[in-house]
Design a protein around this motif. Structure first.
Motif, mmCIF file in Angstrom:
data_model
loop_
_atom_site.group_PDB
_atom_site.id
_atom_site.type_symbol
_atom_site.label_atom_id
_atom_site.label_comp_id
_atom_site.label_asym_id
_atom_site.label_seq_id
_atom_site.Cartn_x
_atom_site.Cartn_y
_atom_site.Cartn_z
ATOM 1 N N LYS A 59 2.994 -4.784 14.167
ATOM 2 C CA LYS A 59 2.540 -5.768 13.189
ATOM 3 C C LYS A 59 3.634 -6.029 12.161
ATOM 4 O O LYS A 59 4.594 -5.270 12.064
ATOM 5 C CB LYS A 59 1.288 -5.248 12.463
ATOM 6 C CG LYS A 59 0.094 -5.036 13.360
ATOM 7 C CD LYS A 59 -1.085 -4.471 12.588
ATOM 8 C CE LYS A 59 -2.284 -4.273 13.496
ATOM 9 N NZ LYS A 59 -3.445 -3.706 12.788
ATOM 10 N N GLY A 60 3.439 -7.077 11.393
ATOM 11 C CA GLY A 60 4.357 -7.354 10.296
ATOM 12 C C GLY A 60 5.554 -8.171 10.727
ATOM 13 O O GLY A 60 5.450 -9.080 11.566
ATOM 14 N N GLN A 61 6.705 -7.827 10.177
ATOM 15 C CA GLN A 61 7.914 -8.636 10.340
ATOM 16 C C GLN A 61 8.687 -8.314 11.621
ATOM 17 O O GLN A 61 9.807 -7.815 11.594
ATOM 18 C CB GLN A 61 8.817 -8.451 9.106
ATOM 19 C CG GLN A 61 8.172 -8.872 7.805
ATOM 20 C CD GLN A 61 7.759 -10.342 7.812
ATOM 21 O OE1 GLN A 61 8.493 -11.203 8.296
ATOM 22 N NE2 GLN A 61 6.577 -10.638 7.302
ATOM 23 N N TYR A 108 3.622 -1.068 11.194
ATOM 24 C CA TYR A 108 3.722 -2.258 10.347
ATOM 25 C C TYR A 108 5.132 -2.321 9.760
ATOM 26 O O TYR A 108 5.588 -1.373 9.118
ATOM 27 C CB TYR A 108 2.687 -2.202 9.221
ATOM 28 C CG TYR A 108 2.773 -3.404 8.307
ATOM 29 C CD1 TYR A 108 2.235 -4.624 8.695
ATOM 30 C CD2 TYR A 108 3.397 -3.313 7.073
ATOM 31 C CE1 TYR A 108 2.323 -5.733 7.865
ATOM 32 C CE2 TYR A 108 3.487 -4.415 6.244
ATOM 33 C CZ TYR A 108 2.943 -5.621 6.643
ATOM 34 O OH TYR A 108 3.045 -6.720 5.827
ATOM 35 N N PRO A 110 7.318 -4.022 7.025
ATOM 36 C CA PRO A 110 7.164 -4.833 5.820
ATOM 37 C C PRO A 110 8.315 -5.819 5.640
ATOM 38 O O PRO A 110 9.384 -5.658 6.220
ATOM 39 C CB PRO A 110 7.176 -3.784 4.701
ATOM 40 C CG PRO A 110 8.031 -2.686 5.248
ATOM 41 C CD PRO A 110 7.771 -2.658 6.729
ATOM 42 N N GLU A 114 8.528 -6.119 -0.175
ATOM 43 C CA GLU A 114 7.083 -5.924 -0.090
ATOM 44 C C GLU A 114 6.741 -4.482 -0.450
ATOM 45 O O GLU A 114 7.382 -3.547 0.017
ATOM 46 C CB GLU A 114 6.582 -6.250 1.315
ATOM 47 C CG GLU A 114 5.084 -6.102 1.494
ATOM 48 C CD GLU A 114 4.636 -6.456 2.917
ATOM 49 O OE1 GLU A 114 3.462 -6.218 3.218
ATOM 50 O OE2 GLU A 114 5.467 -6.946 3.702
#
Length: 196
Positions: A59-61, A108, A110, A114
């Motif tokens: 997930k995320g960037q 994840y 970020p 963040e």
């Protein structure tokens, strides 16, 4: 002549069966010894090794967030590569790329700048086994309350004071009765709180 011929016939009669009796077992032994190694050798690939797999949720960037299947023993670098790598906004320093991936891990990534809020005691109490990261405003400490958006030291202290005077919150919306917390502040933090 007749006795000599009879003796010769008798010798031939008894001689050849003895040869057959002697050679047949020998031939059988050679056949058994030739087949023996094949019977004792285990068949190839009798127990093939099945390489185990694991699943990880990216997930995320990352370029392509999603669930990916990786070989056992993979590291975070492999997981990021499987998801297409980092986006330009990603903060790659926040991820330990050498860490070995565990099955059913959610990773994840970020964005740069963040702020990642780690689960606290109040969050874990509120979430139970559901995996949620909501903060229980009836159990949260002042420090934990300040992790909520729009809540600084003064508002956190006001929440604690209200809780001491009026008792536990019955609903999340009751938070708007605390001095300094209006509808605008409540809208910012309502998705991060729970009442238990």
């Amino acid at each position: 002549m007749i006795p000599a011929a009879a003796i010769a016939l008798l010798m031939i009669y008894f001689f050849f069966p003895q040869e057959k009796a002697e050679t047949t077992p020998a031939a059988s032994l050679e056949l058994i010894s030739a087949e023996s190694p094949q019977q004792t050798e285990p068949p190839e690939n009798e127990n093939p090794v099945i390489e185990s797999k694991l699943m990880i949720d990216m997930k995320g960037q990352v370029v392509s967030p999603g669930v990916y299947e990786l070989p056992a023993g993979s590291r975070m670098q492999d997981a990021v590569d499987a998801a297409g790598g980092f986006t330009p906004e990603a903060d790659s320093r926040a991820i330990n790329l050498a860490l070995i991936v565990v099955d059913e891990t959610s990773l994840y990534v970020p964005a740069a700048g963040e702020e990642i809020v780690l689960p606290t005691a109040a969050q874990q109490t509120a979430s139970g086994s559901g995996g949620s990261t909501l903060i229980n405003i009836n159990l949260a400490t002042e420090t934990e309350l300040m992790e909520l958006p729009g809540i600084g030291p003064s508002k956190a202290a006001a929440i604690l004071a209200y809780r001491e005077e009026a008792g536990s919150f019955k609903t999340p919306e009751e938070l708007t009765e605390v001095t300094g917390i209006g509808d605008k502040t409540f809208e910012q933090l309502k998705d991060f709180i729970v009442v238990k």
